[in-house]
Structures are given as C-alpha cells and as structure tokens.
Scaffold this active site. Structure first.
Site, PDB file in Angstrom:
ATOM      1  N   ALA A  62       0.858  -1.180   0.000  1.00  0.00           N
ATOM      2  CA  ALA A  62       0.000   0.000   0.000  1.00  0.00           C
ATOM      3  C   ALA A  62       0.895   1.231   0.000  1.00  0.00           C
ATOM      4  CB  ALA A  62      -0.865  -0.016   1.250  1.00  0.00           C
ATOM      5  N   GLY A 101       0.439  -5.140   0.555  1.00  0.00           N
ATOM      6  CA  GLY A 101      -0.730  -5.112  -0.330  1.00  0.00           C
ATOM      7  C   GLY A 101      -0.408  -5.592  -1.729  1.00  0.00           C
ATOM      8  N   GLU A 104      -0.626  -9.263  -1.405  1.00  0.00           N
ATOM      9  CA  GLU A 104      -2.044  -9.585  -1.208  1.00  0.00           C
ATOM     10  C   GLU A 104      -2.798  -9.527  -2.533  1.00  0.00           C
ATOM     11  OE1 GLU A 104      -3.494  -8.191   3.070  1.00  0.00           O
ATOM     12  OE2 GLU A 104      -2.345  -6.620   2.031  1.00  0.00           O
ATOM     13  N   GLU A 124       3.990  -5.944   7.095  1.00  0.00           N
ATOM     14  CA  GLU A 124       3.169  -4.954   7.787  1.00  0.00           C
ATOM     15  C   GLU A 124       3.503  -4.841   9.281  1.00  0.00           C
ATOM     16  OE1 GLU A 124       0.696  -6.045   4.159  1.00  0.00           O
ATOM     17  OE2 GLU A 124       2.129  -7.013   5.485  1.00  0.00           O
TER      18      GLU A 124
HETATM   19  N1  T1G Z   1       4.639   3.427   0.155  1.00  0.00           N
HETATM   20  C1  T1G Z   1       5.132   4.652  -0.145  1.00  0.00           C
HETATM   21  N2  T1G Z   1       6.448   4.914  -0.437  1.00  0.00           N
HETATM   22  C2  T1G Z   1       7.266   3.863  -0.443  1.00  0.00           C
HETATM   23  C3  T1G Z   1       6.824   2.548  -0.130  1.00  0.00           C
HETATM   24  C4  T1G Z   1       5.436   2.346   0.164  1.00  0.00           C
HETATM   25  N3  T1G Z   1       4.927   1.146   0.440  1.00  0.00           N
HETATM   26  N4  T1G Z   1       7.884   1.724  -0.201  1.00  0.00           N
HETATM   27  C5  T1G Z   1       8.942   2.489  -0.539  1.00  0.00           C
HETATM   28  N5  T1G Z   1       8.583   3.761  -0.684  1.00  0.00           N
HETATM   29  C6  T1G Z   1       9.442   4.892  -1.073  1.00  0.00           C
HETATM   30  C7  T1G Z   1      10.544   5.168  -0.045  1.00  0.00           C
HETATM   31  O1  T1G Z   1      10.108   6.022   0.955  1.00  0.00           O
HETATM   32  C8  T1G Z   1      11.626   5.803  -0.915  1.00  0.00           C
HETATM   33  O2  T1G Z   1      11.272   7.157  -1.106  1.00  0.00           O
HETATM   34  C9  T1G Z   1      11.473   5.072  -2.239  1.00  0.00           C
HETATM   35  O3  T1G Z   1      10.150   4.518  -2.234  1.00  0.00           O
HETATM   36  C10 T1G Z   1      12.450   3.963  -2.408  1.00  0.00           C
HETATM   37  O4  T1G Z   1      12.369   3.128  -1.280  1.00  0.00           O
HETATM   38  C11 T1G Z   1      -2.924  -3.140   2.922  1.00  0.00           C
HETATM   39  C12 T1G Z   1      -1.220  -2.143   4.931  1.00  0.00           C
HETATM   40  C13 T1G Z   1      10.316  -1.992  -1.421  1.00  0.00           C
HETATM   41  C14 T1G Z   1      12.116  -3.169  -0.235  1.00  0.00           C
HETATM   42  O5  T1G Z   1       6.277  -2.260   4.118  1.00  0.00           O
HETATM   43  O6  T1G Z   1      10.494  -2.206   2.284  1.00  0.00           O
HETATM   44  O7  T1G Z   1       0.772  -2.900   2.203  1.00  0.00           O
HETATM   45  O8  T1G Z   1      13.184   8.245   0.041  1.00  0.00           O
HETATM   46  O9  T1G Z   1      14.699   3.607  -0.447  1.00  0.00           O
HETATM   47  O10 T1G Z   1      15.994   0.190  -0.555  1.00  0.00           O
HETATM   48  O11 T1G Z   1      -1.894  -4.942   3.864  1.00  0.00           O
HETATM   49  O12 T1G Z   1      11.128   0.368   0.123  1.00  0.00           O
HETATM   50  O13 T1G Z   1      13.226   7.926  -2.404  1.00  0.00           O
HETATM   51  O14 T1G Z   1      11.612   9.564  -1.376  1.00  0.00           O
HETATM   52  O15 T1G Z   1      13.304   1.782   0.606  1.00  0.00           O
HETATM   53  O16 T1G Z   1      15.200  -0.388  -2.881  1.00  0.00           O
HETATM   54  C15 T1G Z   1       3.810  -2.847   3.140  1.00  0.00           C
HETATM   55  C16 T1G Z   1       8.018  -0.929   2.242  1.00  0.00           C
HETATM   56  C17 T1G Z   1       3.085  -1.557   3.197  1.00  0.00           C
HETATM   57  C18 T1G Z   1       7.374  -2.241   2.027  1.00  0.00           C
HETATM   58  C19 T1G Z   1      12.622  -1.157  -1.648  1.00  0.00           C
HETATM   59  N6  T1G Z   1       5.010  -2.697   2.366  1.00  0.00           N
HETATM   60  N7  T1G Z   1       9.104  -0.681   1.341  1.00  0.00           N
HETATM   61  O17 T1G Z   1      13.747  -0.870  -0.903  1.00  0.00           O
HETATM   62  O18 T1G Z   1      14.196   1.516  -1.722  1.00  0.00           O
HETATM   63  S1  T1G Z   1       1.663  -1.690   4.246  1.00  0.00           S
HETATM   64  C20 T1G Z   1       6.173  -2.400   2.927  1.00  0.00           C
HETATM   65  C21 T1G Z   1      10.292  -1.339   1.467  1.00  0.00           C
HETATM   66  C22 T1G Z   1       0.553  -2.602   3.309  1.00  0.00           C
HETATM   67  C23 T1G Z   1      -1.614  -3.799   3.190  1.00  0.00           C
HETATM   68  C24 T1G Z   1      -0.664  -3.055   4.028  1.00  0.00           C
HETATM   69  C25 T1G Z   1      11.393  -0.926   0.542  1.00  0.00           C
HETATM   70  C26 T1G Z   1      11.568  -1.835  -0.699  1.00  0.00           C
HETATM   71  P1  T1G Z   1      12.381   8.266  -1.217  1.00  0.00           P
HETATM   72  P2  T1G Z   1      13.714   2.530  -0.603  1.00  0.00           P
HETATM   73  P3  T1G Z   1      14.896   0.095  -1.544  1.00  0.00           P
END
Ligand code: T1G
Length: 704
Positions: A62, A101, A104, A124
């Site tokens: 998400a 998500g 999912e 999450e």
């Molecule tokens: N939403 C918004 N921005 C995101 C994002 C996300 N999910 N993931 C990464 N970014 C932005 C981050 O802030 C950075 O921005 C840029 O992308 C690059 O990220 C309904 C509730 C995917 C492994 O927890 O673990 O889904 O600093 O530097 O090292 O059930 O990002 O460049 O401006 O980390 O290559 C669940 C979170 C969400 C994964 C890539 N998903 N992301 O790592 O790049 S909750 C997560 C990561 C959800 C549902 C629920 C990592 C990555 P900027 P980065 P990276």
C-alpha cells in the site's frame, strides 16, 4: 486509461502493466486504474489476464504516505474482490519485492508466478500493522496456520523457491525474463483448461490444531512482543481464518487492521520507516555529488570492534585488510572473526561455503605499507586520542591520494584527528555500534573540513554494508552517546534517591527498551565507565559523586558486571540470568547517607520521566546546534543504535507525542525539586513548548 496502469491484448492474453515508480506502491490512482482495467477486460477477447509491473519491483505494498489521511476509494479489498471474482483467469507475475498489499493482490489472483530472484512477503508488522487486504486469510489457506503465523509475525520476505515450497507460488519462471515467462505460463494455463483457482475456496481443517493453540501462541508471543500490539492482533486475524467463513474473516481482519492503523505504535513505526530513508539524505549536499569508487577496504585494529567492522565488508562481498601491530595480535583478531562465523554456521544462519567465502575476503597484515592502495581505511584502535592521532599520521604517510580515512571513535574530536593529516578533507568518523557486524546503525561524523564527496561516499558505503546511516557533526559523543549521558546519569542518581536497580530497569523495559540502563552497564562492564572517569579526574575535572559513587564502589568491590558475575545485579553462572542483590541497595543507602540525600519511594512515572526527559532535552540541544540535521535522524540513531522501541518512534517523535509542554514542565519541576544542575531546559525545547509546537513542526518550518 490510467497514468499508472497500462493494458494491451496480445493474442488472447490481456497484459496489465503497473508503472508507478519508485516501488509501484498501491496509490489511489493505481487502485482505481487496476479496478477499471480488470472490469473492462471482462468484456474483451482475452482468455486470461497477466498482472505484472514495470520498474524494479512488483507492487511493494500500500502507499504508506496515504496512511493517516482520509481514506480514498476504491479500497484495496474492494479492488481485490473484483480480481478474485474475475471470470477471466488472472496470473500475477512477480519480480523484485512483492510485499504487503502488493503480495495480497497476487494472492487474490488465480495463479502466481515469479522470476527466480523475486521475493514475496507481508512486512506490515514492521509498520505496527497487519495485512489488511486479505493476506492473513489467504496465506493461512495456502500455507497453513503455523507457516502463516511465522511469515506474518516476522514480516521477512521469502525467496521465490521458499514461497513455492509453501504453496504461495504456483510457478517459478525458468529465468529472469518476467514478461515472456508470464505470458507463456498464462498460455499454458489456458491451453490446459486450468480452472479459476480462488484461494477463498480453500477450506482449513480446524481439527489440525491442538486445543487452545491460539491462546498458547498468544501467551508465548506476549513475552517477546515487548508491548507491541500488532503481533497479538495478527494471531487473532489468523485465528479468524480458521474459525470464520472467508467473508467474515476478511471483515475481522479489516477491523483489526483499522484499529492498528489508528494506533500510536503504528504511527511511530511509520515515522521510523520514512525517517530511516530521510536520514540517508544530507540536506546541504547537491544530489549530484560525485562518489568515490570504494573496492578495497582496510581496518586498523583487530579487537572486537575492528573484527566486527571487517566482517561487515566481507559480508557485503568487499575484500578487506585487517591491520594489527603484531602477528600475534593479528592472529587473535582473525581468530575472533573465525569464531563468530563458525557460530553463525552452527546456528544455521550461513553455510560452511559462505563462511569460507567471507573468510577469504579478509586478509591480515602487520605492515602499514599493505594499505598503500586501499580506497577506504577505518581506524578502530583503543579509544585514546594520542594513539588514534598516531595511527592517522601513519595512514597519511602511506595511503594513496583520494583514499578515505575514517575513525570508528565513539567520542573523540574528528577535527583534531584530521588536523594531524595533510588531507583533512578526506577524514571523517564512521562510528559503528557493538557488535559491529550485527548492529544496524552507522553514525557518519562530518568534520569541519570533510568534503562533500567523502561524506556522500561514506553514506553510500554504509548502505552497501547494510547499515542505516545518520549524519552527526563533531561534538563529544556525537548524537547517541552525548544524549545517553543524561539518561545513564539519572539511572544512577535514582538509586541514591531510593529506587532499586530492578525498579529503574523495569520501567525502561516496560517502556520498550531492550534492556534497562543499569543492566546495560553490567553488560558493557562497569570498569569501562570507571576508567573513563579516572582519566577525566586525572585531567583535573571535578565530577559530582552523585553521578557515579555506587557504580565506582561496585567496581572497587570487584563487581564489574556480567563479566565478573556481579555488578548492579548478581548473574547465575549457568543461565546468566540476573538476580537482584540487597547488597547493592545497602550500598546505595550508605552513599546516599554520606552525600546527605534522603531516600524516598519513587514512582514509576518519576523514574520514566527522569530517564527519558534528559534524552529529549539533550536531543533538543543537538538539533539547535546543528549536530543532527533533523529530529528523525536522532530517532533513527536511538532505534537502531540503542534499542529504543520503534513502537515509540524514537525520543524526539515520542516527545512530540507526549507534548513538548509536558516535557518542559517536567524538567522545570525536577529542576526545582532535585536542583537545576542537571535540569536546565534546552532553549529550543522552551521555545517550542511556549509556542505549543513540536520538533516535527519546527523542522518542517525550517525546510520552508
Ligand atoms: N509506500 C510509499 N512509499 C514507499 C513505499 C510504500 N509502500 N515503499 C517504498 N517507498 C518509497 C521510499 O520512501 C523511498 O522514497 C522510495 O520509495 C524507495 O524506497 C494493505 C497495509 C520496497 C524493499 O512495508 O520495504 O501494504 O526516500 O529507499 O531500498 O496490507 O522500500 O526515495 O523519497 O526503501 O530499494 C507494506 C516498504 C506496506 C514495504 C525497496 N510494504 N518498502 O527498498 O528503496 S503496508 C512495505 C520497502 C501494506 C496492506 C498493508 C522498501 C523496498 P524516497 P527505498 P529500496
């Protein structure tokens, strides 16, 4: 057509391509685009649909930036219901990291394939949440209850092979050619007359679990969750997958998700997610600052820190030279490294082959001349300014122009160290935390003359070795250790006022610290602080006995902490479990009487405030002096360097949550009751408290 979702019909396969850089987060536009495309495709000539993503990864979840804002439809569960109910077979084709998500979404499709290097997961819990779009219900149906709990509670990604093993993937594609492989797979499914396989139709046999399974699981979990509520709710959601029909399970999961979404714990952990990424950016450095090419590294000093630092580089596949003053000392250092790796092999954390590979990357030397061609040197010798300066003089003499010279000092003045070289622009601090091969934090210390290129390169090297970097300017103890002084001081003074070590540590641990301050003192060794104290007194500094007398007395009694079997606590020789010791309370009473300090009953609230308000107050000074760039950097330092609970968001975020006015008044009150010596509100704290503002607002205002 949506700007982030493309559709094309190739032969009889509809290709849905998501393109929402940088990580295809499931923003509102993406959800709407996907919904529209799948709905429209129900009526076209396609026989099956393939869902894949452009860029470096399948949907990584998400859009976390949308959390905490008014919800926008369609919600992800609404979109996924349309996918799952599609009359056309949908194949999710994954690459990169299909997370949250994003995964999912794949679970709501009828078939899942991935390239061999793909990883899938539900992280999450690391945001204080649970999968809120069917993940708890569908993973449980596919992989079983126990695997689902494991996957969702640890939040770590699975490799494609592991996911296939757990029935979470139907097909691992033959190579990394995602698009071709996915289309071929979809064709095979159509030609083989594959049925629409909806995960919701899989039933779970509740009889497969022993009676009371979930209650027992919850009880065991509570012991290690340290007050984090997401873990408990995850168990409840997985239980719902077993006890409720799918529709009701989805509703239960969503309710639990929304409860966590509004929780302060998740707000704090989402803050840490973004603060971690912001901390990597140096505000005044142009984004196009060039980087130096770092291929060969050297570490000077093969002690605990030096050995751990060398392992960091070997673990990242970089050759590293470990330099010691003698062959004997070198052998001792290499033996520690071998022992550490052997321990990881024994615990199954790495294979024998991997260990050999990493050991081959570490070479030893007792000759500075062997450092002539390295790109980066990290000095990790004894914490003595003169010894360190001597090392830097020798490095300056042998290292090639352009080599970066870094010190792992925890306290010393980087500018004074740089000043003994002819290249202060190439000198900075790279402060690792013990054990260096385990702790995630790297404090990068910017000297007065450190040039942009060296700073940017050090931050990038930190990321390459898997560290989370935060920038500090030069001051005694940089960000972390400087702030820790007040916290540790109050922990000691509380003993003189009448608290017991158990009371002080229990409050810190209930707050969420991995270990209380006095137990940490015992772990590190009370003699370290004692020797530093003696050095400061020998240098003529007058030190208030109330800040150390009990600790010093323990050392003089031979109670150095865990390593001598006793310190503030006694330690069971077999289990190393800590036990309270009335002798310590007697010692505290004796010293309190000698210093004329009346003992009294101290409340938990007072202990909590006296431990954490000094941390926040010193943090405010550090921000005002520009030692730290932003409040979030301080939070990162404490969460990844001092095991401050992420569910509290770090000391500065926590301060904003409880209100700076409350912190300010508390410090004022302690100043009146306990004397102003250690209770002077930082000017920034006073200013923000007066204006009813927060550190976050102050920082945002500075950025304009
Ligand atoms: N939403 C918004 N921005 C995101 C994002 C996300 N999910 N993931 C990464 N970014 C932005 C981050 O802030 C950075 O921005 C840029 O992308 C690059 O990220 C309904 C509730 C995917 C492994 O927890 O673990 O889904 O600093 O530097 O090292 O059930 O990002 O460049 O401006 O980390 O290559 C669940 C979170 C969400 C994964 C890539 N998903 N992301 O790592 O790049 S909750 C997560 C990561 C959800 C549902 C629920 C990592 C990555 P900027 P980065 P990276």
């Amino acid at each position: 057509m949506s700007s982030v979702v493309r559709y094309e019909l190739i032969d009889n396969i509809g290709i849905i391509t998501i393109d929402n850089p940088p990580v295809n987060a499931l923003s509102q536009a993406l959800r709407q685009g996907l919904l529209d495309v799948v709905t429209a495709a129900q009526k076209d000539a396609s026989e099956a649909l393939v869902l894949l993503c452009g860029g470096r990864t399948f949907m990584a979840g998400a859009d976390i930036t949308e959390f905490g804002k008014p919800p926008q439809s369609p919600s992800l569960p609404e979109v996924l219901a349309v996918l799952e109910n599609s009359r056309k077979l949908i194949v999710a084709a994954m690459h990169g990291t299909a997370l949250g998500g994003g995964f999912e979404t794949a679970l709501a499709c009828h078939y899942r394939c991935a390239v061999p290097s793909a990883r899938v997961g539900l992280p999450e819990v690391k945001l204080g949440l649970l999968p809120g779009a069917g993940g708890t219900q569908r993973v449980t149906r596919l992989a079983g209850v126990k695997a689902a709990l494991e996957i969702i509670l640890n939040g770590n990604p699975l490799s494609a092979a592991e996911a296939a093993e757990l029935n979470l993937l139907d097909e691992v594609l033959p190579d990394e050619n995602l698009r071709e492989g996915a289309i071929a797979y979809a064709h095979d499914l159509v030609e083989s007359g594959a049925l629409l396989k909806r995960v919701r139709d899989i039933s779970i046999d509740p009889g497969s679990l022993e009676p009371g399974f979930f209650d027992n699981y919850r009880r065991r979990l509570a012991e290690r969750a340290r007050g984090q509520i997401a873990s408990d709710r995850i168990v409840t959601a997985v239980e719902a997958a077993v006890t409720l029909p799918m529709e009701h399970g989805l509703i239960r999961e969503r309710d639990l998700f929304l409860e966590l979404l509004l929780s302060s714990q998740s707000r704090a952990m989402r803050h840490i997610f973004f603060a971690e990424r912001e901390a990597a950016k140096i505000r005044d450095l142009p984004t196009d600052t060039s980087l130096r090419d770092i291929r060969h590294v050297a570490v000077v000093g093969g002690g605990t820190m030096g050995g751990g630092i060398a392992m960091c580089f070997a673990n990242a596949g970089m050759p590293v030279v470990l330099l010691e003053i003698s062959g004997e000392a070198l052998e001792r250092g290499l033996a520690i490294i071998r022992k550490n790796y052997a321990g990881s092999v024994q615990k199954g954390k790495m294979s024998e082959a991997e260990m050999q590979q990493r050991l081959q990357l570490i070479t030893g030397s007792a000759d500075y001349a062997d450092l002539a061609q390295v790109d980066l040197v990290i000095e990790a010798v004894f914490e003595n300014p003169e010894i360190k300066k001597e090392v830097f003089r020798r490095l300056d003499a042998v290292c090639k122009p352009g080599a970066i010279l870094a010190s792992n000092t925890s306290y010393q003045n980087i500018d004074e160290i740089a000043a003994v070289t002819s290249r202060p622009q190439d000198v900075l601090g790279m402060h690792f935390f013990s054990p260096a091969n385990v702790m995630k934090l790297l404090e990068v210390v910017r000297g007065e003359k450190t040039c942009h290129e060296v700073l940017a390169t050090a931050m990038q090297v930190g990321r390459r070795i898997g560290k989370i970097c935060a920038l500090s300017r030069v001051c005694y103890g940089f960000i972390g250790n400087r702030m820790l002084t007040g916290y540790a001081r109050q922990a000691h003074m509380l003993l003189l006022d009448g608290a017991t070590p158990e009371q002080v540590d229990a409050v810190a641990e209930d707050f969420g610290m991995a270990m209380g301050p006095l137990a940490v003192g015992d772990l590190a060794g009370l003699d370290i602080g004692y020797k530093a104290l003696q050095a400061r007194e020998a240098a003529g500094e007058v030190i208030d006995p109330a800040t150390h007398c009990v600790a010093s007395a323990l050392v003089e009694l031979g109670r150095l902490g865990q390593k001598s079997g006793a310190g503030y606590y006694r330690y069971d020789p077999q289990t190393r479990a800590r036990q309270s010791d009335p002798q310590v309370e007697a010692l505290s009473r004796e010293h309190a009487a000698r210093l004329g300090i009346p003992q009294r009953v101290i409340s938990r609230d007072e202990i909590l405030a006296r431990l954490f308000y000094p941390l926040i107050n010193e943090g405010a000074r550090i921000l005002q002096e520009g030692i730290a760039q932003r409040p979030g950097d301080i939070d990162i330092v404490y969460v990844y360097g001092y095991a401050f609970p992420a569910a509290k968001g770090g000391p500065m975020f926590h301060a904003d949550e409880i209100g700076l006015g409350t912190v300010y008044e508390g410090i004022q009150r302690f100043g009146r009751e306990l004397g102003a010596t250690y209770w002077q509100p930082a000017p920034l704290l006073a200013q923000l408290a007066a204006s009813g503002s927060s550190f976050a607002q102050w920082d945002a205002a500075r950025q304009g």
